[in-house]
Motif scaffolding. Structure first.
Motif, PDB file in Angstrom:
ATOM      1  N   CYS A 136      29.673  -1.962  57.537  1.00 18.93           N
ATOM      2  CA  CYS A 136      30.129  -2.341  57.908  1.00 18.93           C
ATOM      3  C   CYS A 136      32.161  -1.901  58.310  1.00 18.93           C
ATOM      4  O   CYS A 136      32.253  -1.760  59.399  1.00 18.93           O
ATOM      5  CB  CYS A 136      31.767  -3.585  56.697  1.00 18.93           C
ATOM      6  SG  CYS A 136      33.092  -4.206  57.068  1.00 18.93           S
ATOM      7  N   LEU A 137      31.682  -0.632  58.010  1.00 17.77           N
ATOM      8  CA  LEU A 137      32.792   0.755  58.466  1.00 17.77           C
ATOM      9  C   LEU A 137      31.818   2.166  58.365  1.00 17.77           C
ATOM     10  O   LEU A 137      33.046   2.723  59.028  1.00 17.77           O
ATOM     11  CB  LEU A 137      33.873   0.950  57.389  1.00 17.77           C
ATOM     12  CG  LEU A 137      33.720   1.791  56.195  1.00 17.77           C
ATOM     13  CD1 LEU A 137      35.567   1.956  56.193  1.00 17.77           C
ATOM     14  CD2 LEU A 137      33.217   1.416  55.520  1.00 17.77           C
ATOM     15  N   HIS A 172      41.309  -6.820  53.156  1.00 16.31           N
ATOM     16  CA  HIS A 172      40.199  -8.018  52.955  1.00 16.31           C
ATOM     17  C   HIS A 172      40.830  -8.235  51.445  1.00 16.31           C
ATOM     18  O   HIS A 172      40.135  -9.874  51.490  1.00 16.31           O
ATOM     19  CB  HIS A 172      39.131  -7.348  53.213  1.00 16.31           C
ATOM     20  CG  HIS A 172      39.147  -7.610  54.547  1.00 16.31           C
ATOM     21  ND1 HIS A 172      38.613  -6.556  55.066  1.00 16.31           N
ATOM     22  CD2 HIS A 172      39.340  -8.247  55.702  1.00 16.31           C
ATOM     23  CE1 HIS A 172      39.018  -6.269  56.691  1.00 16.31           C
ATOM     24  NE2 HIS A 172      38.686  -8.105  57.076  1.00 16.31           N
ATOM     25  N   SER A 186      28.693  -7.617  54.120  1.00 21.76           N
ATOM     26  CA  SER A 186      30.143  -6.844  53.891  1.00 21.76           C
ATOM     27  C   SER A 186      30.862  -7.891  53.126  1.00 21.76           C
ATOM     28  O   SER A 186      30.272  -9.144  52.781  1.00 21.76           O
ATOM     29  CB  SER A 186      30.927  -7.208  55.330  1.00 21.76           C
ATOM     30  OG  SER A 186      31.285  -8.506  55.856  1.00 21.76           O
ATOM     31  N   CYS A 187      32.020  -7.741  53.218  1.00 26.03           N
ATOM     32  CA  CYS A 187      32.666  -8.913  51.888  1.00 26.03           C
ATOM     33  C   CYS A 187      33.302 -10.329  53.183  1.00 26.03           C
ATOM     34  O   CYS A 187      33.630 -10.952  52.509  1.00 26.03           O
ATOM     35  CB  CYS A 187      34.266  -8.160  51.991  1.00 26.03           C
ATOM     36  SG  CYS A 187      35.211  -7.414  53.005  1.00 26.03           S
ATOM     37  N   ILE A 237      30.589  -4.526  46.530  1.00 29.51           N
ATOM     38  CA  ILE A 237      32.327  -4.850  47.256  1.00 29.51           C
ATOM     39  C   ILE A 237      33.275  -5.927  46.415  1.00 29.51           C
ATOM     40  O   ILE A 237      33.220  -6.387  45.928  1.00 29.51           O
ATOM     41  CB  ILE A 237      32.150  -5.251  49.039  1.00 29.51           C
ATOM     42  CG1 ILE A 237      30.812  -4.698  49.512  1.00 29.51           C
ATOM     43  CG2 ILE A 237      33.146  -5.400  49.268  1.00 29.51           C
ATOM     44  CD1 ILE A 237      30.470  -5.741  50.587  1.00 29.51           C
ATOM     45  N   CYS A 245      29.445  -1.066  51.007  1.00 22.04           N
ATOM     46  CA  CYS A 245      30.158  -1.745  52.424  1.00 22.04           C
ATOM     47  C   CYS A 245      29.355  -1.634  53.351  1.00 22.04           C
ATOM     48  O   CYS A 245      29.114  -2.011  54.158  1.00 22.04           O
ATOM     49  CB  CYS A 245      31.703  -0.941  52.274  1.00 22.04           C
ATOM     50  SG  CYS A 245      32.340  -1.321  51.096  1.00 22.04           S
ATOM     51  N   ASN A 250      33.970  -7.825  60.119  1.00 25.53           N
ATOM     52  CA  ASN A 250      35.409  -9.175  60.581  1.00 25.53           C
ATOM     53  C   ASN A 250      35.730  -8.422  61.389  1.00 25.53           C
ATOM     54  O   ASN A 250      36.493  -8.425  61.747  1.00 25.53           O
ATOM     55  CB  ASN A 250      35.490  -8.727  58.707  1.00 25.53           C
ATOM     56  CG  ASN A 250      35.578  -7.643  58.271  1.00 25.53           C
ATOM     57  OD1 ASN A 250      36.095  -6.884  58.870  1.00 25.53           O
ATOM     58  ND2 ASN A 250      35.642  -8.188  57.161  1.00 25.53           N
ATOM     59  N   ARG A 287      34.094   1.157  65.141  1.00 28.55           N
ATOM     60  CA  ARG A 287      34.299   0.898  63.387  1.00 28.55           C
ATOM     61  C   ARG A 287      33.350   1.376  62.724  1.00 28.55           C
ATOM     62  O   ARG A 287      32.944   1.780  61.792  1.00 28.55           O
ATOM     63  CB  ARG A 287      34.701  -1.184  63.732  1.00 28.55           C
ATOM     64  CG  ARG A 287      34.555  -1.284  62.223  1.00 28.55           C
ATOM     65  CD  ARG A 287      36.057  -0.339  61.650  1.00 28.55           C
ATOM     66  NE  ARG A 287      35.148  -1.696  60.290  1.00 28.55           N
ATOM     67  CZ  ARG A 287      36.440  -1.999  59.268  1.00 28.55           C
ATOM     68  NH1 ARG A 287      37.341  -1.286  59.297  1.00 28.55           N
ATOM     69  NH2 ARG A 287      36.035  -2.322  58.090  1.00 28.55           N
ATOM     70  N   ASP A 297      43.220  -2.319  50.386  1.00 30.64           N
ATOM     71  CA  ASP A 297      42.850  -2.807  51.739  1.00 30.64           C
ATOM     72  C   ASP A 297      42.676  -4.530  52.126  1.00 30.64           C
ATOM     73  O   ASP A 297      42.810  -4.892  51.009  1.00 30.64           O
ATOM     74  CB  ASP A 297      40.763  -3.102  50.341  1.00 30.64           C
ATOM     75  CG  ASP A 297      40.017  -3.381  51.698  1.00 30.64           C
ATOM     76  OD1 ASP A 297      39.433  -2.660  51.923  1.00 30.64           O
ATOM     77  OD2 ASP A 297      39.591  -4.841  52.134  1.00 30.64           O
ATOM     78  N   HIS A 338      35.412  -7.415  47.078  1.00 29.25           N
ATOM     79  CA  HIS A 338      36.041  -8.559  47.457  1.00 29.25           C
ATOM     80  C   HIS A 338      35.298  -9.413  46.786  1.00 29.25           C
ATOM     81  O   HIS A 338      35.651 -10.650  46.624  1.00 29.25           O
ATOM     82  CB  HIS A 338      36.551  -8.956  48.500  1.00 29.25           C
ATOM     83  CG  HIS A 338      37.618  -7.369  49.211  1.00 29.25           C
ATOM     84  ND1 HIS A 338      38.931  -7.805  48.422  1.00 29.25           N
ATOM     85  CD2 HIS A 338      38.272  -6.737  49.358  1.00 29.25           C
ATOM     86  CE1 HIS A 338      39.467  -6.924  48.477  1.00 29.25           C
ATOM     87  NE2 HIS A 338      38.836  -6.099  49.671  1.00 29.25           N
ATOM     88  N   HIS A 340      32.720   1.665  48.872  1.00 33.00           N
ATOM     89  CA  HIS A 340      33.209   1.584  50.246  1.00 33.00           C
ATOM     90  C   HIS A 340      32.410   2.877  50.811  1.00 33.00           C
ATOM     91  O   HIS A 340      31.470   3.443  51.777  1.00 33.00           O
ATOM     92  CB  HIS A 340      34.010   2.111  51.165  1.00 33.00           C
ATOM     93  CG  HIS A 340      35.524   1.136  51.188  1.00 33.00           C
ATOM     94  ND1 HIS A 340      35.761   0.065  49.639  1.00 33.00           N
ATOM     95  CD2 HIS A 340      35.711   0.952  52.424  1.00 33.00           C
ATOM     96  CE1 HIS A 340      36.549  -0.300  50.564  1.00 33.00           C
ATOM     97  NE2 HIS A 340      36.796  -0.061  51.974  1.00 33.00           N
TER      98      HIS A 340
HETATM   99  S1  SF4 Z   1      35.766  -4.948  55.065  1.00 34.12           S
HETATM  100 FE1  SF4 Z   1      33.932  -3.650  55.074  1.00 34.12          FE
HETATM  101  S2  SF4 Z   1      34.601  -1.678  54.349  1.00 34.12           S
HETATM  102 FE2  SF4 Z   1      36.577  -3.844  53.649  1.00 34.12          FE
HETATM  103  S3  SF4 Z   1      36.119  -4.089  52.039  1.00 34.12           S
HETATM  104 FE3  SF4 Z   1      34.732  -5.419  53.265  1.00 34.12          FE
HETATM  105  S4  SF4 Z   1      32.529  -4.813  53.453  1.00 34.12           S
HETATM  106 FE4  SF4 Z   1      34.088  -3.079  52.882  1.00 34.12          FE
END
Ligand code: SF4
Lengths: 220, 463
Positions: B407-408, B126, B342-343, B103, B404, B426, B432, B124, B105, B61
């Motif tokens: 993404c955030l 996701h 991102s994931c 990441i 990440c 996502n 965000r 998390d 995931h 992250h």
């Molecule tokens: S949603 Fe974004 S911040 Fe959360 S695990 Fe997936 S890539 Fe990382």
């Protein structure tokens, strides 16, 4: 975990749907490794006009006069009223810690994000699920009809919410019995589970037979 | 029984008198942002980690994507905490610079840590991604991370069974991301609340594991904590020879059990919906909730036409935040930044789809920055072996280290206030990707094409 039995306090009506955990506590505060200190940053980007970061002196920041939390009428609020799907999004428990740290003890809404809902119970914050119509009525009262500082009484023993001044009818809220029990008693989830050590060990032994590949790198 | 029922039944340690279940958790993924307080809880209460081998930690992250040096002191502290906690308890950790790092995931399935038939959790939301492998996977909060470290169990309540049956063959430029965005747009962000969602039907059966992961990843965006797909040949083929997966006789034994991981023909679902995706166009979100989405050839909706006053207000607030007007064509909207990663969409297949759009072209001069952030070190290396990095770099994209990232926006990769971004991630929530930033969720191909054109375009007609 702290128990929750009954709480009376000022209610803050946050009239928005889908309030997500990014809005409750933005990512720049997730860099902390503590469970406390998030209160001043609750609803950060709605509450302040300037950007914030961890460790800053919030006393110097410019408050957003249009955000309801900054209205004197709701100062010191400890009950939050909101709309559908409150706490959706990210799993960050920081959202619950921030609410608690800012003095909130209960959140009232028609529905909640699943993980947020769960996290509440781990920390003694009561998420009270009310019917849409009751929610609407609570909003109408807290936004317009109520006295200067609208106070509510949230009672987990009989699962009701009523106006502290005794006017109006109490409304009920939904909560699963096991959740209610755990909150009332302030249970320690890890302790409770560890007390089942024998059952867990027995399950693990059976599971090791059924899916040995999951234990391949461990010796029994 | 449904697939979800089977997974649940095979992990039930105890049924508690109040109707909740003590569920055994096979595996847990840890990362730096939601684990420090959990380890502190253990230290605090004198407890220890029950099965270190069931835990896997990665740094994702907070990590920078431009180099291996962490300059942010807070990020440094969080990463240091993860490293000391994992070494203290003997937990495997993939640190920055390790080719297995990325990441959570993306890493779990890639390493074969994620397997069919298991329960797997992570601090998390996701975590639902791993359900693509017929694993019962869900996101938890930090207190539960601690509980899982100490007891290998969680107290949970069973969700309802929900099935989405998808049929049809969409245009080749329309991806799983478009399909899931479209479904969320149709059904809403609360459609799956309190349910485990199984994706089924011919469309899903033909889908790659990457596509299934994209769909399960976004189950949480329709309110479901769990997304699921049945095991089939694609699942087994993906997992063969993964570093942390079973080998030899154990592999044979595992595959035999995995083959049973599907919903039975007569299984009962509490909720079910059928969708045909044949006519689907690429999707773009216009608002600040994933359900605020339209097809690329549609116009931004008018709040005035919305009957429900709460929805109308939410729409207006979203338009104000996004700086858009009702009736505007999405193809007239220019972007300032592009984020591919991102994931949801940071895997090799996603990068291939994006790279195919940019070969021999240049990022529009009006685009301030176009980032490609591979989901893991493994994805990055394999993409480089295929020469994808060259295609991106030659076109003017930045080729970054895994994490990440935007993404955030916990690291330096962020949007400035009012900057507009085409993102393959996502969540398009307010702020965000950076305070005041405006996020439009799209597929990898749509993001790549937007970078070249400088605005959103319909990739079905991409030259
Ligand atoms: S949603 Fe974004 S911040 Fe959360 S695990 Fe997936 S890539 Fe990382």
């Amino acid at each position: 975990m702290e128990s929750f039995i009954c709480h009376e306090g000022v209610v803050l009506p946050l009239d928005r749907v889908n309030v997500d955990t990014d809005a409750i506590i933005p990512k720049q505060y997730l860099q902390s490794t503590a469970r406390t200190g998030y209160g001043p940053f609750l609803f950060d980007s709605w509450r302040y006009l300037d950007p914030g970061h961890l460790g800053m002196d919030v006393g110097q920041r410019r408050l957003n006069p249009d955000f309801i939390m900054n209205e004197p009428r709701y100062a010191g609020a400890s009950i939050l009223l909101s709309r559908n799907n409150f706490g959706c999004g990210s799993s960050r428990e920081h959202a619950v810690w921030a609410l608690l740290d800012a003095g909130f003890r209960a959140v009232i809404a028609p529905s909640f994000g699943d993980i947020f809902y769960n996290n509440c119970f781990q920390n003694g914050l009561l998420p009270a699920m009310v019917a849409e119509a009751d929610c609407e009525a609570l909003f109408a009262w807290a936004l317009c009809d109520a006295p200067a500082s609208p106070r509510l009484l949230v009672d987990l023993r009989n699962t009701t919410i009523q106006r502290a001044d005794g006017t109006g009818q109490p409304v009920g809220f939904a909560i699963e019995p096991f959740r209610r029990e755990a909150l009332l008693r302030g249970l320690d989830a890890i302790g409770e589970t560890l007390a089942k050590a024998e059952r867990i060990a027995a399950f693990e032994a059976r599971h090791r037979q059924a899916m040995p590949w999951l234990f391949a790198t461990e010796t029994s | 029984m449904t697939l979800y029922d089977k997974l649940w039944a095979s992990h039930m340690v105890d049924e508690l008198p109040d109707g909740s279940t003590l569920l055994y958790i096979d595996r847990q993924l840890l990362h730096e942002v939601t684990s420090a307080q959990a380890f502190a809880t253990l230290a605090h209460t004198g407890r220890t980690v029950r099965r270190a081998a069931s835990q896997l930690a990665v740094e994702d992250h907070n990590v920078p994507t431009t180099g291996l040096e962490v300059t942010d002191p807070l990020a440094q502290e969080q990463l240091a905490a993860l490293r000391s906690n994992t070494s203290r308890f003997g937990i495997t950790e993939f640190a920055m610079g390790d080719r297995r790092q990325g990441i959570v995931h993306v890493v779990g399935p890639e390493q074969g840590f994620t397997l069919p038939g298991i329960t797997i959790v992570c601090g998390d939301s996701h975590t639902s991604t791993h359900g693509a492998f017929a694993a019962l996977a869900f996101g938890i909060g930090t207190s539960e991370v601690a509980q899982c470290l100490a007891t290998q169990c969680l107290v949970v309540r069973k969700s309802q069974n929900m099935r989405l049956v998808l049929g049809g063959v969409p245009h080749p430029a329309v991806s799983a991301k478009d399909v899931i965005l479209w479904i969320i747009g149709r059904m809403g962000t609360a459609a799956g609340t309190g349910a485990a969602v199984e994706y089924a039907g011919p469309y899903v059966e033909r889908l790659s594991m990457e596509g299934r992961m994209t769909m399960c990843n976004m189950a949480i965006e329709m309110g479901a904590r769990v997304g699921l797909c049945a095991v089939d040949d694609s699942t087994i083929a993906y997992l063969e020879n993964r570093p942390m997966g079973p080998r030899g006789r154990l592999w044979e034994q595992a595959v035999a059990l995995w083959r049973t991981l599907h919903s039975d023909a007569e299984a009962h679902f509490d909720r079910e919906a059928h969708w045909d995706v044949s006519a689907l166009a690429p999707q773009v979100t216009w608002g600040t909730s994933p359900e605020q989405v339209i097809a690329i050839d549609e116009r931004i909706p008018d709040p005035a036409a919305q009957q429900d006053s709460k929805r109308r207000e939410a729409m207006q607030r979203a338009l104000d935040y996004m700086g858009l007007n009702p009736g505007q064509a999405m193809t007239d909207v220019a972007v300032d930044q592009v984020f591919i990663g991102s994931c949801t969409n940071g895997r090799l297949e996603d990068l291939r789809q994006a790279a195919a759009m940019v070969a021999g072209k240049r990022v529009a001069p009006t685009v301030r920055r176009a980032l490609v952030v591979p989901g893991s070190g493994e994805v990055r290396l394999r993409a480089e072996q295929e020469g994808l990095d060259r295609l991106f770099r030659d076109a003017g994209f930045e080729w970054r280290l895994p994490g990440c990232s935007m993404c955030l926006g916990m690291n330096e990769d962020r949007l400035a206030a009012q900057e507009r971004c085409a993102a393959t991630s996502n969540r398009n929530f307010e702020g965000r990707q950076g305070a005041g930033g405006r996020t439009h969720l799209v597929s990898p191909a749509m993001a790549a094409a937007a970078a070249i054109a400088g605005r959103f375009v319909d990739v079905r007609h991409w030259p």
